[in-house]
Design a protein around this motif. Structure first.
Motif, PDB file in Angstrom:
ATOM      1  N   MET A 155       0.775  -1.174  -0.017  1.00  0.00           N
ATOM      2  CA  MET A 155       0.149   0.103  -0.052  1.00  0.00           C
ATOM      3  C   MET A 155       1.026   1.285   0.080  1.00  0.00           C
ATOM      4  N   LEU A 156       1.940   1.413   0.795  1.00  0.00           N
ATOM      5  CA  LEU A 156       2.644   2.361   0.912  1.00  0.00           C
ATOM      6  C   LEU A 156       3.546   2.722  -0.433  1.00  0.00           C
TER       7      LEU A 156
ATOM      8  N   GLY B  45      -3.041   5.431   7.400  1.00  0.00           N
ATOM      9  CA  GLY B  45      -1.552   5.765   7.453  1.00  0.00           C
ATOM     10  C   GLY B  45      -0.711   5.253   6.402  1.00  0.00           C
ATOM     11  N   MET B  46      -0.401   3.931   5.979  1.00  0.00           N
ATOM     12  CA  MET B  46       0.527   3.678   4.840  1.00  0.00           C
ATOM     13  C   MET B  46       0.228   4.503   3.373  1.00  0.00           C
TER      14      MET B  46
ATOM     15  N   GLY C 107       2.816   6.951   1.821  1.00  0.00           N
ATOM     16  CA  GLY C 107       3.792   6.791   0.532  1.00  0.00           C
ATOM     17  C   GLY C 107       3.322   8.115  -0.217  1.00  0.00           C
ATOM     18  N   ALA C 108       2.253   8.593  -0.104  1.00  0.00           N
ATOM     19  CA  ALA C 108       2.264   9.898  -1.122  1.00  0.00           C
ATOM     20  C   ALA C 108       2.750  11.060  -0.559  1.00  0.00           C
ATOM     21  N   ALA C 109       2.942  11.094   0.899  1.00  0.00           N
ATOM     22  CA  ALA C 109       3.813  12.335   1.199  1.00  0.00           C
ATOM     23  C   ALA C 109       5.193  12.158   0.943  1.00  0.00           C
ATOM     24  N   ALA C 110       5.668  10.663   1.043  1.00  0.00           N
ATOM     25  CA  ALA C 110       7.427  10.625   0.564  1.00  0.00           C
ATOM     26  C   ALA C 110       7.418  10.797  -1.012  1.00  0.00           C
ATOM     27  N   ARG C 111       6.350  10.747  -1.877  1.00  0.00           N
ATOM     28  CA  ARG C 111       6.426  10.731  -3.192  1.00  0.00           C
ATOM     29  C   ARG C 111       6.718  12.338  -3.337  1.00  0.00           C
ATOM     30  N   TRP C 112       5.880  13.134  -2.820  1.00  0.00           N
ATOM     31  CA  TRP C 112       5.667  14.518  -2.895  1.00  0.00           C
ATOM     32  C   TRP C 112       6.981  15.246  -2.527  1.00  0.00           C
TER      33      TRP C 112
ATOM     34  N   PRO D  69      -3.533  14.324  -2.555  1.00  0.00           N
ATOM     35  CA  PRO D  69      -4.297  13.242  -3.386  1.00  0.00           C
ATOM     36  C   PRO D  69      -3.799  11.857  -3.524  1.00  0.00           C
ATOM     37  N   LEU D  70      -4.513  10.829  -3.219  1.00  0.00           N
ATOM     38  CA  LEU D  70      -4.186   9.573  -3.269  1.00  0.00           C
ATOM     39  C   LEU D  70      -4.636   8.844  -4.723  1.00  0.00           C
ATOM     40  N   LYS D  71      -4.110   7.966  -5.083  1.00  0.00           N
ATOM     41  CA  LYS D  71      -4.062   7.303  -6.507  1.00  0.00           C
ATOM     42  C   LYS D  71      -5.392   6.718  -6.763  1.00  0.00           C
ATOM     43  N   ASP D  72      -5.777   7.035  -7.895  1.00  0.00           N
ATOM     44  CA  ASP D  72      -7.296   6.119  -8.152  1.00  0.00           C
ATOM     45  C   ASP D  72      -6.679   4.628  -8.297  1.00  0.00           C
ATOM     46  N   PRO D  73      -7.661   3.654  -7.755  1.00  0.00           N
ATOM     47  CA  PRO D  73      -7.317   2.283  -7.941  1.00  0.00           C
ATOM     48  C   PRO D  73      -7.210   1.693  -9.013  1.00  0.00           C
ATOM     49  N   GLY D  74      -7.822   2.363 -10.268  1.00  0.00           N
ATOM     50  CA  GLY D  74      -7.583   2.064 -11.612  1.00  0.00           C
ATOM     51  C   GLY D  74      -6.276   2.209 -12.046  1.00  0.00           C
TER      52      GLY D  74
END
Length: 476
Positions: free
Chosen positions: A79-80, A155-156, A160-165, A217-222
């Motif tokens: 997930m992360l 959390g995870m 992960g989104a924060a790390a990428r940003w 923003p989090l990724k779209d599952p698609g």
């Protein structure tokens, strides 16, 4: 007074071991000083965050949940890594230490919100509340199918989104370009116009200077490429080749082994035992009262300890519940049901009138006894008390709470207790709900000058469990 900065409310980034570490950081245990004190600067694990990026591009996800065969040690990193756009082949994991720095605020927040999305303007407040509750409760629990839907989602994914940003911002600043021109994919950052490319590890140190927004923003599952795809579980190879260490496998220099017997009736007490009867038995070292209701034999291996315990004369005071059995329990339940007033609990219409109008009436009684958890691996714990410090080894569903309990039983501060969480052969709540076996191991350890491995027999495991409630219901 503690000052809460935006960084402490959302995501922390700390330089250590040549890499970046990112995770939820709320006071008072979120300081860089504490992280460095726990992990050192020699590349060891920092005990404060959930993701570490090393200079060689390898990513380590530190998972605040216990692995019981449910796959959480792989699901959390997936997930992360998904939100981070990481190369899965470069991702690894570590079990989070039983330290207050890893009290699981995401889990507490998940319970608070009950899985309902929190308004964006309340994100910081609920993060803080979750963290404080987790610290107060020493919460690092695994159970109730909450890891993925609470820690994973709350959390995870956000970590992960924060790390990428943060990595994108670092690359944009270093190359003097707009962040929108940077793409991230498989642990690399790319500026297409100039052709510049850098691994996450190259930008890790610079990324630590950036504070991410509260609600990325989090990724779209698609668009997922990792979550939902078949991946080899991190825990399986060691379980297949036999190198996985369970609580029953722990071996330490000079270790002794203990077998224990508790009063066969709950609420009963240990009246007396005759240790002299075992004085000539091979391998037996000592016999001990453990608390008020148990006796243990300590020997040089488990078999000798168990056989000696069977031969030990013991007298129990079984107390007021000595005559109770399954029949009396169910009779009491039936009597309570027969005289009970359930109008306050069930208000779905006039049952008696409906029954009189029915052409056919079927009556049934459903009865379920008290049930033990019956894990494949019986309860066990290894403990060593030496020089005012206590070390614990075993499988626990809430390692942080187990550490706190061990400290309380031994009369120590948590700083003087170290807990090593092992693999566990099943939990189902048993290794998180009632840690009587941990208490017994600690009580034994403080009486001995060597590490002691306490393993319950299967019989003890079945008769001293924290049972699922018996139920008896009738229905027309």
């Amino acid at each position: 007074m503690v000052t809460l900065t935006r960084r402490k409310f959302v995501v922390s980034a700390a330089l250590a071991g040549g890499g970046i570490l990112i995770g939820y950081a709320l006071s008072p245990f979120s300081t860089l000083e504490r992280a460095r004190k726990l992990a050192g600067q020699d590349g060891g694990s920092l005990l404060r965050t959930w993701v570490k990026i090393a200079p060689d591009n390898r990513i380590t996800v530190i998972v605040p949940h216990s692995e019981m065969g449910q796959g959480v040690h792989t699901a959390m990193p997936m997930m992360l890594a998904e939100e981070m756009d990481a190369d899965w082949d470069l991702v690894g994991m570590e079990q989070a230490p039983a330290d207050m720095a890893f009290a699981n605020g995401a889990l507490a927040k998940g319970y608070l919100s009950d899985g309902v999305s929190v308004p964006k303007f309340l994100t910081g407040t609920t993060d803080f509340a979750g963290r404080k509750i987790a610290e107060f409760m020493a919460l690092q629990a695994t159970g109730g199918s909450t890891a993925v839907r609470f820690t994973g989602v709350v959390g995870m994914r956000r970590a992960g989104a924060a790390a990428r940003w943060m990595l994108v911002q670092a690359a944009a600043q270093h190359w003097n370009v707009a962040p929108e021109q940077i793409t991230a994919s498989k642990s690399f950052l790319l500026h297409a116009e100039s052709g510049r490319k850098a691994g996450y590890g190259e930008m890790a140190a610079r990324a630590a200077a950036f504070d991410p927004p509260d609600n990325l923003p989090l990724k779209d599952p698609g668009t997922y490429t990792i979550v939902g795809a078949p991946k080899q579980r991190f825990d399986l190879p060691a379980k297949v080749d036999g190198t996985a260490i369970y609580g029953v496998d722990v071996r330490l220099p000079g270790m002794l082994f203990a077998a224990i017997k508790s009063c066969p009736v709950f609420g009963g007490r240990l009246k007396s035992f005759d240790a002299e009867a075992l004085k000539n038995r091979r391998g037996v070292r000592s016999v001990h009262a453990v608390g008020e209701s148990a006796v243990a034999v300590v020997a040089d291996n488990s078999w000798r300890a168990q056989q000696a315990l069977l031969a030990l004369p013991v007298v129990w005071d079984e107390g007021a519940l000595a005559a109770q059995d399954s029949d009396s329990i169910f009779a009491g339940m039936k009597a309570a049901l027969d005289k009970g007033d359930f109008d306050s609990d069930y208000d779905f219409g006039d049952v008696e009138a409906a029954a009189k109008r029915a052409d056919r009436l079927i009556e049934a009684v459903y009865q379920v006894p008290h049930l033990a958890h019956a894990t494949m691996e019986p309860m066990n714990c290894t403990a060593h008390f030496s020089d005012g410090r206590l070390q614990i080894w075993g499988g626990f569903q809430d390692p942080l709470a187990a550490r706190a309990l061990a400290a309380k039983v031994a009369g120590l501060s948590m700083e003087h207790v170290t807990l090593n969480n092992t693999a566990m052969g099943g939990g189902f709540g048993r290794r998180g709900s009632t840690l009587n076996y941990l208490e017994q191991a600690v009580r034994l350890a403080v009486q001995l000058d060597a590490p002691v491995n306490l393993i319950w027999t299967r019989e003890e495991d079945m008769t001293q469990d924290n049972y699922r409630n018996a139920q008896k219901t009738g229905s027309p």
